[in-house]
Design an enzyme around this catalytic site. Sequence first.
Site, PDB file in Angstrom:
ATOM      1  CG  ASN A  52      -0.389  -0.096   2.547  1.00  0.00           C
ATOM      2  OD1 ASN A  52       0.502  -0.902   2.784  1.00  0.00           O
ATOM      3  ND2 ASN A  52      -0.884   0.706   3.466  1.00  0.00           N
ATOM      4  CD  GLU A  96      -1.483   5.112   4.531  1.00  0.00           C
ATOM      5  OE1 GLU A  96      -2.146   4.208   5.033  1.00  0.00           O
ATOM      6  OE2 GLU A  96      -0.939   6.004   5.228  1.00  0.00           O
ATOM      7  CG  ASN A  97      -0.986  11.483  -1.905  1.00  0.00           C
ATOM      8  OD1 ASN A  97      -1.509  12.534  -1.550  1.00  0.00           O
ATOM      9  ND2 ASN A  97      -0.067  11.417  -2.844  1.00  0.00           N
ATOM     10  CE1 TYR A 157      -4.681  10.221   4.987  1.00  0.00           C
ATOM     11  CE2 TYR A 157      -6.849  10.786   5.810  1.00  0.00           C
ATOM     12  CZ  TYR A 157      -5.495  10.630   6.026  1.00  0.00           C
ATOM     13  OH  TYR A 157      -4.963  10.891   7.244  1.00  0.00           O
ATOM     14  CD  GLU A 210      -5.204  -5.932  -0.614  1.00  0.00           C
ATOM     15  OE1 GLU A 210      -5.675  -6.421   0.419  1.00  0.00           O
ATOM     16  OE2 GLU A 210      -4.838  -4.736  -0.700  1.00  0.00           O
ATOM     17  CB  CYS A 218     -10.576  -2.590   1.375  1.00  0.00           C
ATOM     18  SG  CYS A 218      -9.961  -1.932  -0.197  1.00  0.00           S
TER      19      CYS A 218
END
Length: 160
Positions: A62, A64-65, A68, A75, A112
């Site tokens: 993953n 992130e930023n 969001y 995945e 998710c």
Amino acid sequence: MKEIKIETVLQVYDTVDELPRDVQDLMLKAVESRRNAYAPYSKFNVGAALLLDNGVIVSGSNQENASYPSGLCAERTAIYYAGANYPETALLKMAISATSQNKPTLSPIPPCGACRQAIAEYEVKQNKPIEIYFMGETGKVAMSKSLENLLPFIFDKSAL
């Protein structure tokens, strides 16, 4: 009126050591990839590894930023990489490992909803199920023989 009953069937292994050897190796790649996660906001690191039918393993973590919605889950990072670089190759198995910097993750953590939808797209595209193995940092590993167990009533191109 008609009632519809939905059942999900998963296999649960007590430890990674109980998995088939090829899946153990795939899960180790997911764990390695998890270590490359960039998760300064959620403090939730996820790694994913995919086994393709040509024997290649691709992985992702993953990213992130601060904005969001601009980040991407492990995945989808892995599955989109596979789709971009091996467009005609089927995805056979996916391994996912997640850990939190805030608390222990001792039970299996599934993908998710957005990742389930992305996996569904590829499962429909290749007309072949993708085995999905998922775990926390340690402990039990759950396995679904197909994304359909995790996302019944998938939305796909047939609805368009």
